[in-house]
Scaffold this motif. Sequence first.
Motif, PDB file in Angstrom:
ATOM      1  N   ASN A  63       0.790  -1.229   0.000  1.00 16.02           N
ATOM      2  CA  ASN A  63       0.000   0.000   0.000  1.00 16.02           C
ATOM      3  C   ASN A  63       0.829   1.289   0.000  1.00 16.02           C
ATOM      4  OD1 ASN A  63       0.943  -0.133   2.597  1.00 16.02           O
ATOM      5  ND2 ASN A  63      -1.042   0.063   3.584  1.00 16.02           N
ATOM      6  N   TRP A  64       2.084   1.260   0.346  1.00 15.91           N
ATOM      7  CA  TRP A  64       2.860   2.496   0.440  1.00 15.91           C
ATOM      8  C   TRP A  64       3.549   2.880  -0.868  1.00 15.91           C
ATOM      9  CZ3 TRP A  64       8.013   1.860  -0.603  1.00 15.91           C
ATOM     10  CH2 TRP A  64       8.545   0.582  -0.443  1.00 15.91           C
ATOM     11  N   ILE A  65       3.527   2.010  -1.848  1.00 13.18           N
ATOM     12  CA  ILE A  65       4.290   2.226  -3.084  1.00 13.18           C
ATOM     13  C   ILE A  65       3.818   3.457  -3.855  1.00 13.18           C
ATOM     14  CG2 ILE A  65       4.750   1.260  -5.373  1.00 13.18           C
ATOM     15  CD1 ILE A  65       6.440  -0.003  -3.218  1.00 13.18           C
ATOM     16  N   MET A  66       2.545   3.602  -4.078  1.00 15.33           N
ATOM     17  CA  MET A  66       2.056   4.727  -4.877  1.00 15.33           C
ATOM     18  C   MET A  66       2.381   6.064  -4.222  1.00 15.33           C
ATOM     19  SD  MET A  66       1.106   3.662  -7.686  1.00 15.33           S
ATOM     20  CE  MET A  66       0.341   5.087  -8.391  1.00 15.33           C
ATOM     21  N   GLU A  67       2.157   6.138  -2.913  1.00 13.53           N
ATOM     22  CA  GLU A  67       2.464   7.396  -2.227  1.00 13.53           C
ATOM     23  C   GLU A  67       3.950   7.713  -2.265  1.00 13.53           C
ATOM     24  OE1 GLU A  67      -0.098   8.502   1.426  1.00 13.53           O
ATOM     25  OE2 GLU A  67       0.095   6.318   1.349  1.00 13.53           O
ATOM     26  N   MET A  68       4.771   6.707  -2.025  1.00 13.42           N
ATOM     27  CA  MET A  68       6.213   6.928  -2.032  1.00 13.42           C
ATOM     28  C   MET A  68       6.694   7.360  -3.409  1.00 13.42           C
ATOM     29  SD  MET A  68       8.638   7.056  -0.044  1.00 13.42           S
ATOM     30  CE  MET A  68      10.396   7.122  -0.003  1.00 13.42           C
ATOM     31  N   SER A  69       6.164   6.747  -4.447  1.00 11.22           N
ATOM     32  CA  SER A  69       6.572   7.143  -5.797  1.00 11.22           C
ATOM     33  C   SER A  69       6.068   8.552  -6.128  1.00 11.22           C
ATOM     34  CB  SER A  69       6.096   6.132  -6.832  1.00 11.22           C
ATOM     35  OG  SER A  69       4.710   6.037  -6.851  1.00 11.22           O
ATOM     36  N   GLN A  70       4.895   8.928  -5.630  1.00 17.12           N
ATOM     37  CA  GLN A  70       4.405  10.296  -5.829  1.00 17.12           C
ATOM     38  C   GLN A  70       5.284  11.298  -5.088  1.00 17.12           C
ATOM     39  OE1 GLN A  70       0.364   9.960  -4.485  1.00 17.12           O
ATOM     40  NE2 GLN A  70      -0.391   9.289  -6.475  1.00 17.12           N
ATOM     41  N   PHE A  71       5.692  10.960  -3.874  1.00 19.63           N
ATOM     42  CA  PHE A  71       6.583  11.847  -3.117  1.00 19.63           C
ATOM     43  C   PHE A  71       7.918  12.007  -3.842  1.00 19.63           C
ATOM     44  CE2 PHE A  71       4.521  10.666   1.232  1.00 19.63           C
ATOM     45  CZ  PHE A  71       3.431  11.450   0.920  1.00 19.63           C
ATOM     46  N   MET A  72       8.453  10.898  -4.342  1.00 19.46           N
ATOM     47  CA  MET A  72       9.735  10.965  -5.040  1.00 19.46           C
ATOM     48  C   MET A  72       9.614  11.742  -6.353  1.00 19.46           C
ATOM     49  SD  MET A  72      11.656   7.430  -4.234  1.00 19.46           S
ATOM     50  CE  MET A  72      13.220   8.134  -4.673  1.00 19.46           C
ATOM     51  N   LEU A  73       8.495  11.587  -7.039  1.00 23.30           N
ATOM     52  CA  LEU A  73       8.292  12.343  -8.270  1.00 23.30           C
ATOM     53  C   LEU A  73       8.195  13.835  -7.975  1.00 23.30           C
ATOM     54  CD1 LEU A  73       7.860  12.270 -11.335  1.00 23.30           C
ATOM     55  CD2 LEU A  73       5.407  12.061 -10.879  1.00 23.30           C
ATOM     56  N   SER A  74       7.509  14.187  -6.894  1.00 16.00           N
ATOM     57  CA  SER A  74       7.420  15.600  -6.496  1.00 16.00           C
ATOM     58  C   SER A  74       8.800  16.161  -6.193  1.00 16.00           C
ATOM     59  CB  SER A  74       6.524  15.754  -5.271  1.00 16.00           C
ATOM     60  OG  SER A  74       5.212  15.349  -5.564  1.00 16.00           O
ATOM     61  N   ALA A  75       9.597  15.413  -5.452  1.00 15.31           N
ATOM     62  CA  ALA A  75      10.965  15.857  -5.154  1.00 15.31           C
ATOM     63  C   ALA A  75      11.775  15.961  -6.439  1.00 15.31           C
ATOM     64  CB  ALA A  75      11.623  14.877  -4.182  1.00 15.31           C
ATOM     65  N   TYR A  76      11.580  15.011  -7.339  1.00  9.12           N
ATOM     66  CA  TYR A  76      12.314  14.971  -8.603  1.00  9.12           C
ATOM     67  C   TYR A  76      12.098  16.249  -9.410  1.00  9.12           C
ATOM     68  CZ  TYR A  76      13.418  13.310 -13.343  1.00  9.12           C
ATOM     69  OH  TYR A  76      13.915  13.165 -14.608  1.00  9.12           O
ATOM     70  N   TYR A  77      10.846  16.628  -9.607  1.00 10.85           N
ATOM     71  CA  TYR A  77      10.636  17.788 -10.474  1.00 10.85           C
ATOM     72  C   TYR A  77      10.783  19.116  -9.740  1.00 10.85           C
ATOM     73  CZ  TYR A  77       5.621  18.003  -9.185  1.00 10.85           C
ATOM     74  OH  TYR A  77       4.440  18.093  -8.523  1.00 10.85           O
ATOM     75  N   LEU A  78      10.540  19.163  -8.438  1.00  9.06           N
ATOM     76  CA  LEU A  78      10.724  20.431  -7.732  1.00  9.06           C
ATOM     77  C   LEU A  78      12.200  20.722  -7.440  1.00  9.06           C
ATOM     78  CD1 LEU A  78       7.604  20.463  -5.454  1.00  9.06           C
ATOM     79  CD2 LEU A  78       8.200  22.147  -7.184  1.00  9.06           C
TER      80      LEU A  78
END
Length: 184
Positions: A63-78
Motif C-alpha cells: 500500500n505504500w508504493i504509490m504514495e512513495m513514488s508520488q513523493f519521489m516524483l514531487s521531489a524529482y521535479y521540484l
Amino acid sequence: MSAATEREAVQRSRLGAAVSLYVRYVEAVSRWVGRFAMYLIFPMGAILLYSTVMRVIFGYPINWIMEMSQFMLSAYYLLGGAYSMQLGAHVRMDLFYSMMSPRRRAITDSFTVLVVIFYLVVLFRAGVSSTEYSITYSQKNYTAWAPLLWPIKAIMTFGIFLMLLQTIATFFRNVAEARGKSLA
C-alpha cells in the motif's frame, strides 16, 4: 573625473561584482541539486519495479508504493526545476519569441520573469506555512500507510526556494544581456 563620479563608479563595480557572485553561487547550487535530483529516477523506478514484482508474482499488493513514488516524483521535479530553468529547458511559447533579436528577448524575459518571481514568492510563503503546520500538528496523509507529510513538504518548499533564487539569478542575467553586458 570628480570624486562623486568616481564613488558612483566604485559602487557600481561593487554591485556588479556582488550580482555576479550571487549568480555564480546560485547557479552552482542549482546545478548540484539538479544533478542530484536527476538520479532520483532510479530509486523511484526500483520502488515501482518492487511493487510490480510483489503484486504480479507473489500476489501481495503493497500500500505504500504509490504514495512513495508520488513523493519521489514531487521531489524529482521540484528539486530539478531550478536546474531546468538554468539550462533553459522549460516550456516557452515561441510564437513571436524566435523572431526577436537576442537583446529584445532579454528585455522581454526581464519583464516576464518578474511575474514568475511574484508567483514563486507566493508559492514559497504558502509552502513555508504548510510545512510549519505539518510539523506543528504531526500531519499525516489520510491513507492506510499514513506517512508524516512534513518531510516531503520541506523538500518541496526547498525546491521552490531554490527555483526562486535561480529565477532572480536569471533576471540578473537577462538585465545584463539587455544592457549588452555579460555576467561571467
